[in-house]
Design an enzyme around this catalytic site. Structure first.
Site, mmCIF file in Angstrom:
data_model
loop_
_atom_site.group_PDB
_atom_site.id
_atom_site.type_symbol
_atom_site.label_atom_id
_atom_site.label_comp_id
_atom_site.label_asym_id
_atom_site.label_seq_id
_atom_site.Cartn_x
_atom_site.Cartn_y
_atom_site.Cartn_z
ATOM 1 N N LYS A 99 2.187 2.874 6.953
ATOM 2 C CA LYS A 99 0.923 2.116 6.880
ATOM 3 C C LYS A 99 -0.047 2.773 7.838
ATOM 4 O O LYS A 99 0.355 3.351 8.837
ATOM 5 C CB LYS A 99 1.146 0.651 7.267
HETATM 6 N N1 GLU Z 1 -0.954 -2.006 0.543
HETATM 7 C C1 GLU Z 1 -0.064 -2.494 -0.453
HETATM 8 C C2 GLU Z 1 1.089 -3.250 0.173
HETATM 9 O O1 GLU Z 1 0.993 -3.717 1.271
HETATM 10 C C3 GLU Z 1 0.377 -1.432 -1.432
HETATM 11 C C4 GLU Z 1 1.138 -0.292 -0.888
HETATM 12 C C5 GLU Z 1 1.348 0.821 -1.897
HETATM 13 O O2 GLU Z 1 1.087 0.652 -3.070
HETATM 14 O O3 GLU Z 1 1.764 1.894 -1.440
HETATM 15 O O4 GLU Z 1 2.091 -3.460 -0.440
#
Ligand code: GLU
Length: 438
Positions: A123
């Site tokens: 992230k």
């Molecule tokens: N930001 C989204 C989550 O927290 C998607 C992550 C992604 O698709 O890589 O799941």
């Protein structure tokens, strides 16, 4: 009845609350420790998983539209890649911190493992209020941030995606900036792109769709027929709006929805299809209340959480259900649309009170699942129809939900612990099979 104005704004209410000092990282670590008591995993392996493999911190200078230069900080936390490339969103938010990115990257590791996707967890984000940027500034910031993290991302290394404050346009700029520097078009470096540049149909609505699917399965399991079920949804962004619309379409009564300015409540149900989502028109929920709605009462976001409904879907931001309000949550089922909406302390209170909490790492996992479909489409240079995306998402969600339900039944644990047991077993088995290098 005319729309009522709430007396205190949500902003004022928030500042009156005693906020719990619990970061996403603390919550994620405590959840891991608790889950570790249910599985036979070596202590050193757990200790390793409490820490990220790497955290990249970068400085991102931005030329503003007026010619001045501002400097921002960006992060990419990479937690674990034993099952495949790092995967997870990028958020643009003024409260992004290193620890928040690390905590959220841990949740991505578990989310991908719960869904049995061949990805690890990451992230990242930039500490910036996206509302303070013009479109041109957002594009320049994104391109420069991409350049700063270019060495550590890639379709087989780490694949970003949208999160709070970022969207398909942001992903298109990342894809373009990365591809221009690499000298070839590489759509698989990010997911959540517009379909015209290799994005998947159905990706934007996927997290909300998975929240709705998981809510439907859970309601059926606990004997709440959707046609008799009331739902309150906090947040009307891509997760909240899509979940609310699908549940409404499937016969549930959505009695409350909200945006950042406050919530609206109608015990007879709200026609959520008539309200634009945050992506279509920001802050449209409260605008709708002000303009149109009969029989709609304005309440605060804090009040929405405490409504006497069957299902509560917190789908806005993290840490909204805390030790301060967990006793007042009146819903029987909580389905976590946002990442980390419930603190560790609140979770214990809800469990003790018999509230079923379906965790984020299962409920909103439709987003990363369709990201995986998008990545496959990019690698194969072959697009799937939206019907195929919906069908495959439906079967993946129902399969994952059923596997967790089996653990809930066998071990008599909460849905969160059961999800962690499944995820942790998959991740630790992979570590054991690969061994420690060197
Ligand atoms: N930001 C989204 C989550 O927290 C998607 C992550 C992604 O698709 O890589 O799941």
């Amino acid at each position: 009845m005319a729309s009522k104005q709430q007396s205190a704004s949500d902003e004022e209410q928030r500042s009156n609350e005693t906020t719990e000092p619990e970061t996403a990282l603390e919550t994620a670590r405590r959840q891991l420790e608790q889950a570790a008591t249910h599985v036979d995993v070596d202590g050193a392996a757990i200790e390793r998983l409490k820490h990220p493999a790497k955290v990249h911190e970068v400085t991102v200078p931005l030329e503003r539209d007026d010619g001045s230069v501002d400097v921002f900080t960006g992060y990419r936390a990479q937690h674990d890649s034993v099952r495949g490339p790092y995967k997870g969103g990028l958020r643009y938010h003024p409260e992004v911190t290193r620890d928040e990115c690390v905590g959220l990257s841990m949740w991505m590791t578990w989310k991908c493992a719960v869904m049995d996707l061949p990805f690890g967890g990451a992230k990242g984000g930039v500490v910036v209020d996206p509302k303070s940027l013009s479109d041109d500034e957002k594009e320049r910031l994104t391109r420069r941030f991409t350049q700063e993290i270019r060495d550590v991302i890639g379709p087989t290394k780490d694949i970003p995606a949208p999160d709070m404050g970022t969207d398909p346009d942001t992903m298109a700029w990342i894809m373009d900036a990365y591809s221009m520097q690499e000298g070839e078009t590489i759509p698989g470096v990010v997911t959540g792109k517009p379909p015209v540049v290799g994005g998947s149909y159905g990706r934007e609505e996927a997290p909300g769709r998975s929240v709705a699917i998981v809510t439907r399965e859970t309601c059926e399991y606990y004997d709440y027929p959707l046609s008799d079920t009331t739902v309150a949804v906090q947040g009307f962004g891509s997760v909240g709006a899509n979940a609310a619309r699908l549940l409404h379409e499937w016969g549930a009564t959505v009695v409350a929805v909200s945006d950042v300015n406050g919530a609206i409540y109608d015990p007879d149900g709200i026609d959520v299809t008539a309200i634009p989502s945050h992506d279509e028109e920001p802050e449209a929920v409260t605008a709708y209340a002000a303009e149109a709605a009969d029989d709609v009462t304005r309440i605060s976001n804090a009040d929405l959480l405490e409504l006497d409904v069957d299902v509560l879907v917190p789908a806005a931001i993290g840490n909204v259900i805390t030790a301060d309000n967990a006793d007042a949550i009146a819903a029987d089922i909580v389905v976590e649309g946002a990442n980390g909406p419930t603190t560790f302390a609140a979770d214990a209170i809800l469990e003790e009170r018999g509230v079923h909490v379906i965790p984020d790492i299962l409920a909103n996992a439709g987003g990363v699942t369709v990201s995986y479909f998008e990545w496959l489409q990019d690698i194969n240079r072959r697009k799937w129809s939206v019907e195929r995306v919906h069908d495959e998402l439906e079967s993946e969600m129902v399969r994952a939900w059923s596997e967790i339900r089996d653990e809930v039944e066998e071990r008599n644990v909460s849905w969160r612990d059961a999800s962690y047991v499944v995820a942790l077993s998959r991740v630790s088995d992979a570590h054991e099979a690969r061994g420690l290098w060197p």
